[in-house]
Structures are given as structure tokens and as C-alpha cells.
Design an enzyme around this catalytic site. Structure first.
Site, PDB file in Angstrom:
ATOM      1  N   GLU A  45       0.819  -1.211   0.000  1.00  0.00           N
ATOM      2  CA  GLU A  45       0.000   0.000   0.000  1.00  0.00           C
ATOM      3  C   GLU A  45       0.857   1.268   0.000  1.00  0.00           C
ATOM      4  O   GLU A  45       1.828   1.376   0.750  1.00  0.00           O
ATOM      5  CB  GLU A  45      -0.908  -0.023   1.237  1.00  0.00           C
ATOM      6  CG  GLU A  45      -1.992   1.015   1.245  1.00  0.00           C
ATOM      7  CD  GLU A  45      -2.995   0.790   2.376  1.00  0.00           C
ATOM      8  OE1 GLU A  45      -4.042   1.442   2.372  1.00  0.00           O
ATOM      9  OE2 GLU A  45      -2.730  -0.061   3.249  1.00  0.00           O
ATOM     10  N   LYS A 114      -9.202   3.036  -3.073  1.00  0.00           N
ATOM     11  CA  LYS A 114      -9.612   2.279  -1.893  1.00  0.00           C
ATOM     12  C   LYS A 114     -11.035   2.664  -1.506  1.00  0.00           C
ATOM     13  O   LYS A 114     -11.387   3.847  -1.468  1.00  0.00           O
ATOM     14  CB  LYS A 114      -8.640   2.567  -0.742  1.00  0.00           C
ATOM     15  CG  LYS A 114      -8.786   1.660   0.472  1.00  0.00           C
ATOM     16  CD  LYS A 114      -7.644   1.904   1.452  1.00  0.00           C
ATOM     17  CE  LYS A 114      -7.684   0.940   2.633  1.00  0.00           C
ATOM     18  NZ  LYS A 114      -6.530   1.145   3.540  1.00  0.00           N
ATOM     19  N   CYS A 175      -6.002  -3.395   1.526  1.00  0.00           N
ATOM     20  CA  CYS A 175      -5.854  -3.492   2.982  1.00  0.00           C
ATOM     21  C   CYS A 175      -7.166  -3.676   3.731  1.00  0.00           C
ATOM     22  O   CYS A 175      -7.692  -4.777   3.786  1.00  0.00           O
ATOM     23  CB  CYS A 175      -5.088  -2.275   3.508  1.00  0.00           C
ATOM     24  SG  CYS A 175      -4.346  -2.557   5.142  1.00  0.00           S
ATOM     25  N   SER A 356      19.788   0.866  34.564  1.00  0.00           N
ATOM     26  CA  SER A 356      19.659   0.862  36.024  1.00  0.00           C
ATOM     27  C   SER A 356      19.898  -0.506  36.636  1.00  0.00           C
ATOM     28  O   SER A 356      20.067  -0.615  37.852  1.00  0.00           O
ATOM     29  CB  SER A 356      18.248   1.325  36.407  1.00  0.00           C
ATOM     30  OG  SER A 356      17.289   0.341  36.039  1.00  0.00           O
TER      31      SER A 356
END
Length: 690
Positions: A45, A114, A175, A356
Site C-alpha cells: 500500500e 480504496k 488493505c 539501572s
């Protein structure tokens, strides 16, 4: 003779507005497709512009440059004699659409917009694009002059249509149309489509890799067709990692499945598909045939092209097994490759990590080491000049070749234990042991003199009044916070000057270490060393991080991790005799936090709904009164600290309950006191007790 069609699905690591780089990767994928004998190439896409251009899609430059790149593709010799599908933004009649353009031998055949846009989770497509609402309808589109000069076409079809080839019919989804309840492939297959192509931009989440594949398999099995799915890969400038997994499926069987996480910028999957197998399969599903017989016609574009060749080929066999990597390995790869894309495209020369010795910062250090492992192992197996160029660009050495992960980690990762008078020898040792094991460039400093200087200067302005840990709560928190914020100042000082000390150019990206659970609770100091340039674990839960660090310890043979996991999580911001722990400070466990987070975001619970669910879920574990107290405490803490979530360091999205509010979790900055909601909880608890 069987009708054997050879098709390719591609997976590209594209970058927004990198028109030159995107063009080269597209050309390379077409070149590979042809080398593998493919007659049709499907791309992901918006591959020309890059998917996450966001508000740059408003700019006419983005659209114009996309057409210029398409013109380059149309006239390139490598793009001849193959049917090509590419993605780009297109403006038609003053409306911008997310489109596929299909072309063959310098002729555009169809521009397909789309229809169904994605607007949930991380996506806001309708902010920039409009869905095409004219189903089964095509109109004439006037090509821009830059393309007319190449194709000698003025108008081309624009809209919803099938491609009618000599030997088959191809349908197109983009999609989200696959995910929608009424998917385009259903009507297209009933109208005769035998192959569906889908150019996608789908991101990863832990434990979600199989979801798209199951949808594709279901579509292919239900309709009887070949489904060619092309996805993007990598971090393209956003908080998501686009996970690849391009796929070719035939009648529900997986023929090809791309890598879930990879350093490959260009991956091509090619399969030989027996079209007769599709026709036989369709014919055997009698209910489908009955529906198809009465299906309305679909507009089509005739294509003078055969997807089959009269050459001797063997149809691609289904994969014996299809599996995805476990969550711990997803953490080892996804955030690591997200970091790598971020690093190589940022111009930085490495990372700086405040280490840490706790689970969170140690997880980030190991993810960075995993990144180095992935790079060195990939270069051993692949002659990938682009990856090697990127490594040399980062380390500022054009002759460098990474021999192993430890040596590369020493050049890319700088760690620093920033202790204070409240820090223990145990955390210092754990940090040093891990740094030595992974080979990071490690420093140790003490921030106490700096924080004392802040407090002493404040005391002068306050006429000698000095806060103490033994005083009021506000004094205690202020003294903790000044330590945390001092670490942020040191982190950026080191990030700027470590390359200078090493007499090389560049700067380091500061890496944050706050997990998703602490972000929701607001259990961090605003603008402390969690305020970094990027955060690989900001979308990962504490539970998953503990599992990951144990897994990584076995995988990378890091003996130091066992002590790190077994130690109680602590900020070490109060005197050691206070025995400060994170869960005690938060007033809830990390297990509870994870549960609250999942109910709050994916299940969209308010305080009352959360309490109602937990009264059943935790029945027998806690009393109704205790459950009510816990829910109220969580929402009170969440509301009080909501302002912190607006400044969270950009994090790799890996979990579906992230509070990241750039786009994923849009909420108010301030909240009321939930008086009404809490009263309804009390009423509910009373009914349970009665």
C-alpha cells in the site's frame, strides 16, 4: 495442458517521502519478480509515497512527486513485459484517494481507489483520504502531463473494476477491505475473479501475526481463489512496525509466506498457481455456484495479456506447516528492527541508554543487543550491500565489517549506570554485568552532587527551608523527582558528547525504558530519563518483559538476567532503608495493571463496567469491597497522571492497550473526580453483598 499462472507478492521497507529510495526498491522487486518468471507483480500500500506521510498527503507536492515516480516506472525497461500493480495517492475531481495503479508495457490499465478506509487503532486514513463510494462503477481520469508523455494516453479508467485477462480475471482489494465485514473479494469472486490482489500496510502486535493470514485463508477457501497479499515492512517514521508476512494462498492453502521480521528491504514471493484447480474448487461448492449464477455483473477492463505461459512449470505446493514466532521472540525482533530503521534513517551514530539494572532498562539493552545479533547473522547469510552500507554509515567507518554482535554493540550502544546515594551495590553490579555481557560502551556516574546542588540552590531561595525524605509527602516526591530529572539531563549530555570523546562525528539517540503498564498508571516522573528520543518497550507489558528477559538470557547465554528478574522492581529514589518497591508505590501489582489496561482500552470499559467484569473475574480472589477499592484507585491514579501520557516518548506499538495518545488512545487531558461512576460501583458492590 494445465493453466499455470506465475504471480509475485512483494514486501518492501519503504520510507515516507523517500521518493528516490522507494523507486529503487520498487524497481528491484519488479526485477526479482521477472527473474523468478512472474507475469504479475503486486506491491504494498502507498509504496511510492510511503504509507505514513500523514499530513504531507495534504501537500500537492506529495501527489505530484508520486506521479513523477510512476512515470519513471512506466518508462523503465525493467518494468516491461510484466503486469505491475503499485500504490500511490491520487487526486480525482478535487478528492484525494488511496489508489492502486495497474500498468503494462507503458500503458495504465486501471486506477483503483480504496473503498473502505481504516480509522481505528493506529490509523486515521479518512483524515487524508476519501473512500470511493461508487461500487461497480468506473469513470475517465485525465492523466497528468508527466505521465501522458510516457503512455501517450490522456484518459484511463478510474474506479471499481476487474481486470479481464486472456486467461483469467483479477480482482483488487486494498488493505482494510479484507478486514471489513462485507469484503470486496466476495462480490468480485462471484463475478468471476479467480485471483485477488491486496496491497496492504498492516502493523504488528504481539500475538496477532496469524490474524491476517486466517482472514486470507478464509477468503480464499470460502470463495475459491488465489489471494496475493503484499504488505509493507519496517519502521517508516511512525510508532508502528509494519510486519511483512506477505502471502500467497490458493483455495485456503498457504503457498508462500514471507518473513515475519527481517532486515530485507525487498522481499519477493513468487508462486506458480494452477488456475484449473481454482475452477474445479469453485465448481464443487454448489452453494457458491448458485449465488454466483445470479450475481450482478461487474465492470471490467480488458487486458491484452496472458498471466500463463506455455512453458514447463510445476505448480507451487502448499506449505507443510505454517507457524509464527512466540511472543518472546517477537519482542526480540520487532522492537529491535524498529530501532534499527529508526537509527539508520535518523543520521545518528548510536544509542545512549540509562541502564539501572532493573527489568525495563535491561530489556532495552538486550533488545539493542538482539538488533546487533540480527544484523551480524543476516550479513553472514546474505550479501546485502544496503545493510552493510547502513552499518558503516552509523559507525562512521567505511571499512568496518561487523564480525559479531558484541563488537557491533560496543560501537552502537552506550550504557550508563546513573547511581546516587540511594542506589544499591546490587543494581550497580547487575547493570555492569549485563553491559559486559553484551559488550556495550559502559559508564558509571553518581548524580548525588548534582541533585544536592539543585536542592541547596532551592533552599537559598526558600530562606534556608530544605525538603527532606522524612518530611511531608510533597517533600519526598520532590526529592525523588529531582533525581529522576537529573538523569535525563545527564542522558542528553552523554548522548551529545560520547561521539566527541571517541573522536568521531555524530550524536546518540537517547533510549527510554518505561513499559506500557507504568505509562497507564503514570508511574514515572514527567521529563525524567523516560523522556527520551524513542522507547522500544513503551508498548510492552511488565509481564511480557520478564518472560522476554528470561528467554533472551537462554537465547543469548546471558547469565546476568536471572538476578535481574528475581530482584523486586524498585526506582531506588528514596533512602535504601525505606525498602522502596514499584508495586508498593503504585498500590497495585503489575498483573493487576495489565488487566486494568486491557479492560480500559480494547474492551472500552469505564469504571463501572470494569468493576462489574472484575467482580466476576476476581470472584473468590478478592472481596467485592476490595475490587471496588482497586478499580477506584486505578482510575483515580490514571486521571491524576493523564497529563503525563501526552508527552510519552515515541514507542514501538506492540500491545493493544497502549495509552499512547499521538493517535492510538485519544482521551481528554483532564478528568473529573468520577463521583457518579464511583457511586454506581458502590451500589453494585452493595447489591453483590446483599
Amino acid at each position: 495442458m494445465a493453466s499455470l499462472a506465475t504471480v509475485s507478492a512483494t514486501c518492501l521497507n519503504q520510507f515516507p517521502l523517500d521518493f528516490h529510495g522507494n523507486l529503487q526498491r520498487i524497481l528491484r522487486s519488479i526485477e526479482i519478480s521477472k527473474q523468478q518468471g512472474s507475469r504479475f507483480r503486486c506491491g504494498p500500500e502507498l509504496e511510492i509515497s510511503g504509507y505514513n506521510c500523514e499530513d504531507h498527503f495534504y501537500e500537492q507536492d506529495t501527489i505530484n512527486h508520486s506521479w513523477e515516480i510512476l512515470a519513471e516506472l512506466l518508462k523503465d525497461d525493467r518494468c516491461q513485459d510484466i503486469l505491475v500493480d503499485v500504490g500511490l495517492p491520487v487526486m480525482f475531481k478535487g478528492v484525494t484517494y488511496n489508489c492502486r495503479v495497474i500498468f503494462l508495457n507503458k500503458k495504465i490499465l486501471l486506477i483503483r481507489p480504496k473503498q473502505i478506509l481504516c480509522d481505528d487503532g493506529n490509523y486515521r486514513e479518512s483524515r487524508w483520504f476519501t473512500g470511493w463510494t461508487k461500487v461497480r462503477h468506473i469513470e475517465d481520469f485525465r492523466l497528468p502531463p508527466v505521465v501522458q508523455g510516457v503512455t501517450n494516453q490522456v484518459f484511463v479508467p478510474f474506479g471499481d473494476a476487474l481486470l479481464d485477462l486472456h486467461d483469467t480475471c483479477i480482482g483488487i482489494e486494498i488493505c482494510e477491505e479484507l478486514w471489513a465485514p462485507v469484503s470486496s473479494h466476495i462480490d468480485q469472486s462471484l463475478a468471476g475473479a479467480e485471483i485477488i490482489i491486496n496491497g496492504s500496510g498492516s502493523h504488528t502486535e504481539i500475538r496477532k501475526a496469524s490474524y491476517a493470514l486466517e482472514l486470507i485463508k478464509s477468503a480464499s477457501a470460502k470463495c475459491g481463489l488465489a489471494y496475493v497479499f503484499s504488505n509493507l515492512r519496517g519502521c517508516d517514521g511512525e510508532r508502528v512496525y509494519l510486519n511483512g508476512c506477505s502471502t500467497i494462498v490458493l483455495n485456503g492453502d498457504v503457498l508462500k509466506l514471507g518473513e515475519q521480521y527481517s532486515l530485507m528491504d525487498v522481499e519477493v514471493l513468487t508462486a506458480v498457481i494452477n488456475l484449473d484447480a481454482i475452477r474445479t474448487y469453485k465448481n464443487r461448492i454448489r452453494s457458491r455456484s448458485l449465488i454466483a449464477a445470479s450475481a450482478p455483473s461487474y465492470p471490467s477492463v480488458r487486458v491484452e495479456w496472458s498471466i500463463c505461459e506455455h512453458v514447463s512449470r510445476i505448480p507451487t505446493s502448499p506449505l507443510d506447516t505454517v507457524s509464527f514466532i512466540p511472543p518472546e521472540e517477537e519482542i526480540a525482533r520487532g522492537p529491535a528492527l524498529w530501532m534499527w530503521d529508526y537509527l539508520r534513517r535518523s543520521g545518528a551514530s548510536g544509542f545512549f541508554l540509562p541502564l539501572s539494572g532493573g527489568v525495563d532498562s535491561s530489556s532495552v539493552a538486550i533488545i539493542a543487543y538482539s538488533m546487533c545479533t540480527l544484523i551480524t547473522e543476516y550479513l553472514k547469510d546474505h550479501q546485502d550491500e544496503q545493510v552493510l552500507r547502513d552499518v558503516r554509515k552509523v559507525v562512521r567507518d567505511q571499512e568496518y565489517y561487523p564480525q559479531d554482535a558484541t563488537s557491533l554493540c560496543g560501537k552502537i550502544l552506550t550504557t550508563c549506570y546513573m547511581g546516587s546515594e540511594n542506589s544499591s551495590q546490587e543494581t550497580k553490579s547487575r547493570a555492569e554485568n549485563l553491559a559486559n555481557a553484551i559488550g556495550s560502551n559502559h559508564f558509571v556516574i553518581n548524580i548525588s552532587s548534582a541533585t544536592k546542588a539543585f536542592v541547596e540552590e532551592l533552599s537559598k531561595s526558600f530562606d534556608g527551608k530544605t525538603p527532606t525524605f522524612q518530611g511531608e509527602k510533597v517533600e519526598n516526591l520532590a526529592l525523588q523527582n529531582v533525581q529522576a530529572r537529573s538523569r535525563m539531563v545527564y542522558a542528553y549530555l552523554f548522548a551529545q558528547l560520547v561521539p566527541w570523546k571517541q573522536q568521531r562525528n555524530g550524536f546518540l539517540l537517547v533510549v527510554g525504558t518505561a513499559n506500557v503498564d507504568e505509562a497507564i498508571r503514570g508511574y514515572f516522573t514527567k521529563y525524567d530519563c523516560s523522556a527520551a528520543d524513542l522507547n522500544p518497550i513503551g508498548g510492552i507489558s511488565k509481564i511480557d518483559l520478564k518472560n522476554f528477559i528470561l528467554y533472551a538470557g537462554r537465547k543469548f547465554k546471558l547469565e546476568a538476567v536471572r538476578e535481574i528478574v528475581e530482584a523486586p522492581p524498585t526506582a531506588e529514589l528514596q533512602p535504601l532503608e525505606s525498602n522502596q518497591t514499584d508495586e508498593q508505590d503504585m498500590g497495585m501489582t503489575y498483573d493487576e495493571l495489565s488487566c486494568f489496561g486491557k479492560l480500559r482500552k480494547p474492551q472500552a470499559c469505564g469504571p463501572f463496567s470494569m468493576a462489574a467484569i472484575l467482580l466476576q473475574m476476581w470472584k473468590g480472589k478478592h472481596s467485592p469491597e476490595e475490587i471496588a477499592r482497586k478499580v477506584k484507585h486505578f482510575y483515580t491514579s490514571y486521571a491524576m497522571n493523564r497529563h503525563k501520557m501526552s508527552i510519552l516518548t515515541p514507542a514501538c506499538h506492540m500491545e493493544n492497550y497502549s495509552p499512547e495518545d499521538h493517535r492510538y488512545d485519544l482521551r481528554p487531558l483532564f478528568y473529573p473526580d468520577f463521583a457518579w461512576q464511583f457511586k454506581k460501583i458502590d451500589d453494585l458492590v452493595q447489591s453483590e453483598v446483599d
